[in-house]
Write an enzyme that holds these catalytic residues in place. Structure first.
Site, short mmCIF file in Angstrom:
data_model
loop_
_atom_site.label_atom_id
_atom_site.label_comp_id
_atom_site.label_asym_id
_atom_site.label_seq_id
_atom_site.Cartn_x
_atom_site.Cartn_y
_atom_site.Cartn_z
N SER A 87 0.81 -1.23 0.00
CA SER A 87 0.00 0.00 0.00
C SER A 87 0.84 1.27 0.00
CB SER A 87 -0.94 0.01 1.20
OG SER A 87 -1.75 -1.14 1.22
N HIS A 97 0.73 4.47 4.77
CA HIS A 97 0.20 5.18 3.60
C HIS A 97 0.76 6.60 3.53
CE1 HIS A 97 -3.55 2.34 3.78
NE2 HIS A 97 -2.43 1.73 3.42
#
Length: 323
Positions: free
Chosen positions: A144, A195
């Site tokens: 991610s 993230h």
């Protein structure tokens, strides 16, 4: 960390269906290769998740830096893999076609490691600011972070467009930040800092020094490779190359050991007068008749009779040079 669920592999089936809908021929090779690597390591992991996830405690305190390489390519379950790979599929197709396969592979390699390093830095900073050790033991795994870095690049190369985030139209300029917040709110188990680290790496590339540093490193490697090939060529060169040394140009030019400057050596060949006369007689006996039959000029610029004596030849030669 949750244990990996292997009961249905529905996420893998949906991913396979998505790939065939796009068409394997339409997927650039590096994108397809990275996607295949993630799927392979999901089916045959290099280590259990607790030994591949990255955290300040495991990587920095315990010096297990191999986790920086392993964590981006391992996933918790098939749904985690599915959502990451579908997102990577579309980003990879656009970016690889724009940047080229070699640079895109270089980019993926740098982003994979650098995202983990930024993640560790942010978690260590939060540990100090919040005086909370839970930030240092939080372990992250998955692709991610790299995806958020790639999203920043994709939005940079395609400005002015609109991205739909959960059905809401969002300008590409702010799409990464909106996704960061919405994913954290709707999926609390995801790594917010992971993230965020990806977004920061992407910004370092498009607005910071990362891109120029990567280019300098690539140019340095290319220059060293060129110098290595050039040195190999010159050191093994034959008649088409040369080697600079004290003996001059090897095999192309040869100088006599005494480096004589006497220009007569160019046509006497270093022979004595008697040797020249004997060579002239031999050449005349072998070639003189054939040359005259063809109507060509006599050899060496003068006619030599087969019956001529050596003394007669010497007299004629002296008269020729005296005149």
């Amino acid at each position: 960390m949750h244990s990996r669920q292997r009961r249905s592999h529905l996420g893998l089936l949906l991913l396979a269906s998505q790939l065939f809908q796009v068409g394997l021929d339409n997927i650039p090779p590096i994108t397809l290769g990275v996607l295949g690597l993630n799927v392979y390591l999901f089916l045959f992991p290099a280590a259990p998740l607790l030994k591949t996830c990255v955290s300040v405690q495991q990587a920095y305190w315990f010096r297990d830096w191999s986790r920086l390489l392993l964590s981006p390519f391992h996933h918790v379950d098939d749904w985690h893999l599915y959502f990451n790979m579908v997102s990577f599929l579309w980003k990879g197709i656009k970016l690889e076609r724009r940047l080229g396969g070699a640079w895109f592979l270089y980019l993926i390699s740098v982003f994979s490691v650098l995202t983990g390093l930024v993640y560790l830095l942010v978690e260590a900073l939060l540990t100090e600011l919040m005086d909370d050790q839970s930030y240092s033991v939080a372990c992250a795994v998955g692709f991610s972070g790299v995806l958020f870095a790639l999203k920043v690049l994709n939005n940079h190369y395609h400005p002015g467009g609109v991205t739909y985030v959960m059905g809401l139209p969002v300008s590409n300029r702010y799409a990464s930040w909106v996704e960061l917040v919405l994913i954290h709110l709707t999926a609390p188990g995801t790594s917010f800092v992971g993230h965020l680290a990806g977004i920061l790496v992407g910004l370092l590339y498009i607005s910071g020094p990362l891109k120029s540093i990567m280019k300098r490193c690539a140019d340095f490697v290319k220059s060293n490779r060129y110098s290595s090939h050039r040195d190999t060529y010159y050191s093994s060169a034959g008649t088409s190359g040369y080697r600079g040394n004290s003996e001059g140009y090897s095999r192309n030019f040869h100088y006599a050991p005494d480096y004589s400057t006497d220009h007569t050596a160019s046509y006497t060949g270093g022979l004595t007068e008697e040797q020249q006369l004997e060579a002239a007689i031999r050449n005349s006996l072998n070639d003189g008749g054939q040359t005259r039959e063809r109507g060509g000029p006599p050899p060496y610029g003068f006619s030599l009779s087969q019956e001529g004596s050596v003394e007669d030849l010497r007299w004629r030669r002296l008269r020729r040079f005296d005149s």
